[in-house]
Scaffold this active site. Sequence first.
Site, short mmCIF file in Angstrom:
data_model
loop_
_atom_site.label_atom_id
_atom_site.label_comp_id
_atom_site.label_asym_id
_atom_site.label_seq_id
_atom_site.Cartn_x
_atom_site.Cartn_y
_atom_site.Cartn_z
N SER A 184 -58.37 27.32 36.36
CA SER A 184 -58.29 28.77 36.42
C SER A 184 -58.66 29.23 37.83
O SER A 184 -59.66 28.79 38.38
CB SER A 184 -59.24 29.41 35.42
OG SER A 184 -59.33 30.80 35.68
N ASN A 186 -59.73 32.12 38.46
CA ASN A 186 -60.57 33.32 38.29
C ASN A 186 -62.05 33.03 38.07
O ASN A 186 -62.82 33.93 37.78
CB ASN A 186 -60.02 34.15 37.12
CG ASN A 186 -58.58 34.55 37.36
OD1 ASN A 186 -58.22 34.92 38.47
ND2 ASN A 186 -57.75 34.44 36.34
N LYS A 226 -56.29 20.30 32.22
CA LYS A 226 -55.36 21.36 32.63
C LYS A 226 -55.46 21.60 34.12
O LYS A 226 -56.54 21.90 34.63
CB LYS A 226 -55.64 22.66 31.86
CG LYS A 226 -54.58 23.74 32.12
CD LYS A 226 -54.61 24.83 31.07
CE LYS A 226 -53.47 25.81 31.27
NZ LYS A 226 -53.38 26.79 30.18
N TYR A 327 -46.95 31.35 26.67
CA TYR A 327 -47.92 32.46 26.77
C TYR A 327 -47.19 33.72 27.23
O TYR A 327 -46.84 34.58 26.44
CB TYR A 327 -49.07 32.08 27.71
CG TYR A 327 -50.20 33.11 27.78
CD1 TYR A 327 -49.94 34.48 27.78
CD2 TYR A 327 -51.52 32.73 27.86
CE1 TYR A 327 -50.95 35.43 27.84
CE2 TYR A 327 -52.55 33.67 27.93
CZ TYR A 327 -52.26 35.01 27.92
OH TYR A 327 -53.27 35.94 27.98
#
Length: 347
Positions: A184, A186, A226, A327
Amino acid sequence: MSSLFNPYPLIKPLLFRMDAETAHENVLATLKKYYQNPLLKPFISNQINDNPIQLMGLTVRNPIGLAAGLDKNGEFIDALASFGFGFVEVGTVTPRPQAGNPKPRMFRIPEKQSLINRMGFNNHGLDIFLKNVQESSFRKNGGILGLNLGKNADTPIENATSDYLKGLEGVYPYADYITINISSPNTKNLRALQGEDELNALLGQLQNKRLELTDNHQRYIPIAIKIAPDLDDNQIISIAQLVQAHKMDGIIATNTTLSRDYVNGLEHANETGGLSGPAVHELSLNVIRKLRQHLSSEIAIIGVGGILSGKQAKEKILAGANAIQLYTGLIYKGPALVKECADALAS
């Protein structure tokens, strides 16, 4: 959809007038109500023929999965599963609850069927997550459930492994597979864990912990990693080598991108965060092709990023993925996309 018509095109304009995160929350709450009402449930349910595959040693009903991030707290597993997914992944969950980044933090770019988000692993924490997972029936009815783990934002990056080990221990009895999210954009410095030395250390400790948990619970749970789409060839090859060396079972390729080439000049294009949608499709195809060249056939690749059609689902498989996840495509195309992708892969 199994119903006589697909209501999503009628609803979508109303949703797109709302703030993206508000719309997301409203849709999930409504879905749950529909799922719980026998008269309304057919309106959200897809009837998808079984097309079973082997994925990380698991038999899944079809190769279409739900990507993590849509249901961070595992509150909507059964309602989302009714779309016809072969497997569902929920999270990302962190050991302790956290609010995530300040709002607004999710932005649509409809001209390019894209999203930018900087959610920041907002979630209710491991305890509530596990309670929700245990209350769902998808897994009890033979569905394959993946649980996605992250680190708390205030855990220093040098202590990140301890968060992943806590998460691994917590979710182990309730997962069919576990995903380690190190990609990620973020959470500050999270992507540094994809570096060779950092990843080597993390995977070594995860594998040691899994050996202990396998012994304790008398069951083996596959682990997938991931990764980001913004990796060069050397980084991809290094990740492939380390995943094999530490006996991981799969790679999810990929998370969102930091690139803005695809959306330059459009409203919200300069917002901080990860971009999802069609831009990620080509990036993830490149990562998948490179991974497949350097991975043994036993290690699964789950292709995710920018799938908005059955054709693009097929492209992920032809590039070397064993299964796919959706998604952003769901936000633009609705639940009918699950059936379109399933039909494309069955043919």
